[in-house]
Design an enzyme around this catalytic site. Structure first.
Site, mmCIF file in Angstrom:
data_model
loop_
_atom_site.group_PDB
_atom_site.id
_atom_site.type_symbol
_atom_site.label_atom_id
_atom_site.label_comp_id
_atom_site.label_asym_id
_atom_site.label_seq_id
_atom_site.Cartn_x
_atom_site.Cartn_y
_atom_site.Cartn_z
ATOM 1 C CD GLU A 186 -1.929 1.218 3.128
ATOM 2 O OE1 GLU A 186 -3.129 1.007 3.364
ATOM 3 O OE2 GLU A 186 -1.060 1.373 4.023
ATOM 4 C CG ASP A 223 -8.688 -0.542 5.351
ATOM 5 O OD1 ASP A 223 -7.649 -0.131 5.912
ATOM 6 O OD2 ASP A 223 -8.747 -1.639 4.757
#
Length: 443
Positions: A126, A325
């Site tokens: 990520e 998230d």
């Protein structure tokens, strides 16, 4: 139009696994890719793109007519010089600031670097892909190449059950901590590589950005053919990105923040294969947002089933709620609207989210909520403040200027948790300043 489509179909790459290009053994991989890209652009300009792997004509593309407003200038009357200084300050802080309190980018040797999740002392796909995206948007090719080489050297699986994917986190010295991928890492790698190809051009080896992106894209949709533990990153039946592409429950649901319809629209135009699939996946994700967002607060959960219902997978905090998230869903909706303007619901959704947070207090809203709006923490986070500012790209409410102002007044994140907050802060600055842009292939 048909003539163009037939020519494009003739040059479509039908073997992306590293073998000889079927029908064109004398062409280099890069040359064929570049030819395909050029043809697809030419065809799309007249309303029809190149064929997908099945040979079907791809049509109905949303036009590339993105809006890149500088909201700092438009809403806060900041000058070009002030905005540039803000971006430069953030870049210097996060990439070249103090080793212990500021930076998250760490060079390794002469030609590699990693992005460190300081709070967990690991390196995540990520963060590596975010770092690459920030670098290409800031026109920093050296930093981009350093990050990409580190990812390819230490995270990429050249063989084994996850061949073609990247491990989702490693130690700073490169050791794999968990071999399975996190789907968003691959998605962001692809988009950053395609922008790099279009902005800087392709070189040889791993710096043939277009070829590298196409290989990842192919694996994302065709991995299940290997019959290994790994699955496709996109679920076969739902056409949605999965939480983890590994057999079992983790590939049976999704993470709403992994849905990136604005990326899929570009892959539909620029990928060497599966163009129709990516075009359809963009609309699938737009529809998914509608059934996942709470109708009053606009909040989405960390994890969700393919029908939009919340999924509470894991032993930690309940991921059926709006947690870390899920912050990114705010950005994904707004940027898709700014780039493609396909769905007015995205304007309503951005308005709904900003109105909710206004009711919680512009200076006091916290970083975690139930979907209905019940606070689940007492902490504030720069990352969420940053994502709410990005919502202003699509929102039409008068309060949007206040959220942009809140981002402007933030200092670059420092300390133990500066990694995630810092990445979202930098991405938000680029979006809100109009500096996060689509880089198209040269015609």
């Amino acid at each position: 139009m048909l003539k163009f489509a037939q020519i494009a179909k003739k040059y479509i790459v039908t073997d992306l696994t590293g073998g000889e290009l079927k029908g064109y053994p004398m062409r280099s991989y890069a040359a064929v890719i570049n030819h395909c890209v050029w043809l697809m652009i030419a065809v799309s300009l007249i309303g029809c793109a190149a064929s997908s792997e099945s040979g079907e004509i791809v049509s109905g593309f949303a036009p590339i007519t993105p809006q890149y407003p500088n909201l700092f200038a438009d809403l806060l009357n900041k000058s070009h010089e002030e905005v540039q200084a803000k971006l430069d300050e953030a870049w210097q802080h996060l990439f070249y600031g103090d080793d212990n309190t500021q930076r998250v980018y760490y060079p390794v040797g002469e030609d590699m670097a990693y992005m460190l999740d300081v709070g967990h002392n690991d390196v995540r796909s990520e963060g590596m892909s975010y770092g690459m995206m920030i670098a290409v948007q800031m026109d920093k090719q050296e930093e981009f190449n350093r990050l990409w080489k580190w990812a390819k050297t230490y995270m990429y699986h050249a063989d084994g059950p996850y061949a073609g994917y990247f491990s989702w986190h490693n130690t700073p010295d490169g050791q794999v901590l968990d071999a399975n991928p996190a789907s968003d890492g691959e998605e962001w790698f692809v988009m950053a590589l395609l922008f790099a190809a279009n902005r800087w051009g392709n070189r040889e080896g791993i710096y043939n950005y277009q070829a590298e992106a196409d290989k990842i894209l192919y694996t994302m949709l065709h991995k299940s053919n290997d019959k290994t533990i790994a699955t496709n990153i996109f679920h076969k039946d739902s056409q949605m990105v999965v939480f983890v592409p590994s057999r079992g429950k983790v590939s049976g649901f999704t993470d709403p923040s992994y849905h990136l319809p604005h990326f899929y629209e570009l892959w539909a135009r620029w990928a060497a294969a599966d163009n129709q699939y990516w075009h359809e996946a963009a609309q699938v994700s737009r529809n998914f947002f509608k059934i996942t967002a709470h109708p009053e607060t606009g909040l989405m959960p960390d994890y969700a089933n393919f029908d939009g219902s919340p999924q509470s997978f894991g032993s930690g905090p309940d991921h059926a709620d709006f947690r870390f998230d899920a912050w990114r869903t705010i950005m994904n909706v707004a940027v898709d609207y700014a780039w493609f303007g396909q769905d007015e619901w995205q304007v309503e959704q951005s308005n709904r989210v900003l109105n909710f947070f206004e009711t919680q207090g512009l200076d006091s809203y916290v970083n975690q909520y139930s979907l209905a709006g019940e606070p689940l923490s007492s902490d504030r986070s720069p990352g969420l403040i940053a994502m709410n500012a990005v919502a202003a790209l699509a929102a039409t409410t008068e309060n949007r200027a206040e959220f942009v102002k809140a981002l402007w007044e933030l200092d670059p994140p420092s300390g133990r948790w500066r990694y995630y907050d810092g990445m979202l802060y930098m991405l938000a600055l680029l979006h809100v300043s109009g500096r996060y842009q689509i880089y198209e292939p040269a015609s």
